[in-house]
Design a protein around this motif. Structure first.
Motif, PDB file in Angstrom:
ATOM      1  N   LEU A 128       0.813  -1.219   0.000  1.00 13.90           N
ATOM      2  CA  LEU A 128       0.000   0.000   0.000  1.00 13.90           C
ATOM      3  C   LEU A 128       0.846   1.269   0.000  1.00 13.90           C
ATOM      4  CD1 LEU A 128      -2.771  -0.977   2.597  1.00 13.90           C
ATOM      5  CD2 LEU A 128      -2.697  -1.416   0.142  1.00 13.90           C
ATOM      6  N   THR A 129       2.156   1.125   0.126  1.00 13.16           N
ATOM      7  CA  THR A 129       3.041   2.282   0.131  1.00 13.16           C
ATOM      8  C   THR A 129       3.106   2.900  -1.264  1.00 13.16           C
ATOM      9  OG1 THR A 129       4.373   1.338   1.916  1.00 13.16           O
ATOM     10  CG2 THR A 129       5.378   3.084   0.598  1.00 13.16           C
ATOM     11  N   GLY A 130       2.872   4.201  -1.342  1.00 17.32           N
ATOM     12  CA  GLY A 130       2.915   4.884  -2.624  1.00 17.32           C
ATOM     13  C   GLY A 130       1.704   4.638  -3.501  1.00 17.32           C
ATOM     14  N   ALA A 159      -7.541   3.581  -4.480  1.00 15.57           N
ATOM     15  CA  ALA A 159      -7.111   2.376  -5.195  1.00 15.57           C
ATOM     16  C   ALA A 159      -6.805   1.253  -4.208  1.00 15.57           C
ATOM     17  CB  ALA A 159      -5.889   2.677  -6.050  1.00 15.57           C
ATOM     18  N   SER A 160      -6.221   1.607  -3.062  1.00 14.87           N
ATOM     19  CA  SER A 160      -5.938   0.614  -2.019  1.00 14.87           C
ATOM     20  C   SER A 160      -7.241   0.031  -1.479  1.00 14.87           C
ATOM     21  CB  SER A 160      -5.147   1.250  -0.874  1.00 14.87           C
ATOM     22  OG  SER A 160      -3.879   1.689  -1.300  1.00 14.87           O
ATOM     23  N   CYS A 161      -8.233   0.891  -1.270  1.00 14.37           N
ATOM     24  CA  CYS A 161      -9.528   0.435  -0.774  1.00 14.37           C
ATOM     25  C   CYS A 161     -10.210  -0.475  -1.800  1.00 14.37           C
ATOM     26  CB  CYS A 161     -10.419   1.633  -0.460  1.00 14.37           C
ATOM     27  SG  CYS A 161      -9.887   2.610   0.968  1.00 14.37           S
ATOM     28  N   GLU A 207     -12.563   4.672 -12.047  1.00 12.17           N
ATOM     29  CA  GLU A 207     -11.142   4.675 -12.329  1.00 12.17           C
ATOM     30  C   GLU A 207     -10.424   5.371 -11.174  1.00 12.17           C
ATOM     31  OE1 GLU A 207     -10.241   6.354 -16.096  1.00 12.17           O
ATOM     32  OE2 GLU A 207     -11.490   4.939 -17.233  1.00 12.17           O
ATOM     33  N   PHE A 208      -9.359   4.764 -10.708  1.00 13.80           N
ATOM     34  CA  PHE A 208      -8.628   5.303  -9.574  1.00 13.80           C
ATOM     35  C   PHE A 208      -7.266   5.829 -10.020  1.00 13.80           C
ATOM     36  CE2 PHE A 208     -11.392   1.868  -8.112  1.00 13.80           C
ATOM     37  CZ  PHE A 208     -12.180   2.555  -7.195  1.00 13.80           C
TER      38      PHE A 208
END
Length: 271
Positions: free
Chosen positions: A121-123, A128-130, A226-227
């Protein structure tokens, strides 16, 4: 005692609820972004809680879920989302930092305070992580529906195959549908035809939405979201890194921002 028919309907609804808040999260900024993130964390965490409740009486589910739970515990990103939900509900706002995008809008990053951000999840943009986390929860429900096809969907249960697999009788069907005892005892009508008629009274599981989310297809109003795609080398990434635990800024975004800018200036002068 009548047979208890079970369903993944409520866990699936929680999955859709989390998707709803993710869609709002992806289009928000400022304090509103924090509110939507809190709502997403709460709804997404409820998916596994409601799943366990819905399937608690199903034979074999406890052992199946124990294996899934063990896998989720060694998934650093999934464990991190669990920690974030606990922070959000019990301690205060989740730590994050945002920055503008070249084409307009904002992108956000998790800050490693009080928990370190896992490498996956870094960067990476928070929305988008969710989305990736939600897809994993969708896969969890999809796997459950495949492992327990007749216990996860009433429409599948109300069939000759379901009757054989679950071991229920016509009185159980009548009790589940609120019909008078003996209502289904109609001579000359095959069991398959009786189930076909009765299935009109049963709400099937919306397996299509589970499959869609598990594939990473997240939507708002039927339109795929779209993320932001991030390289991990943006200024917001530098600020997020400097605000993490042990970086000396004590979580102060202004100090971290100034340090990040000065570092970039130094890099340019040395190049």
């Amino acid at each position: 005692m009548s047979h208890i028919f079970t369903s993944l309907r409520h866990p699936q609804e929680k999955l859709l609820e989390a998707e709803h808040f993710l869609a709002r999260l992806a289009k928000s900024d400022g304090l509103e972004f924090q509110f939507e993130l809190n709502a997403f964390l709460s709804a997404s965490r409820s998916v596994s809680f409601v799943l366990q409740k819905a399937m608690a009486s199903v034979t074999g589910f406890s052992d199946w879920y124990a294996e899934k739970q063990a896998a989720m515990k060694i998934d650093a990103a999934m464990r991190y989302f669990l920690e974030l939900r606990n922070v959000s509900q019990k301690q205060g706002p989740v730590s994050f930092v945002g920055g503008s995008l070249p084409g307009g809008g904002w992108t956000y990053r998790f800050v490693g305070h009080p928990h370190d951000v896992p490498p996956d999840l870094t960067g990476v943009d928070i929305s988008a992580s969710c989305a990736a986390h939600l897809a994993k929860l969708g896969q969890l429900l999809l796997d459950c529906s495949r492992a327990f096809p007749y216990q996860s969907c009433p429409a599948r249960a109300f069939s000759e195959e379901g009757m054989t697999a679950l071991g229920f009788g016509w009185e159980d069907v009548e009790a589940a549908l609120g019909l008078p005892i003996g209502y289904t005892e109609v001579s000359g009508i095959p069991a398959g035809e009786r189930f076909r008629i009765l299935s009109r009274e049963v709400e099937p599981l919306d397996i299509e939405s589970i499959e869609r989310i598990a594939s990473g297809d997240i939507r708002a109003g039927g339109v795929p979201l779209e993320f932001p795609v991030s390289s991990g080398s943006n200024l917001v990434d530098d600020v997020a890194s400097m605000m993490g635990r042990g970086q000396g800024d004590g979580g102060q975004p202004r100090d971290a921002f100034l340090r990040a800018v000065m570092r970039r200036i130094d890099d340019l002068e040395r190049s």
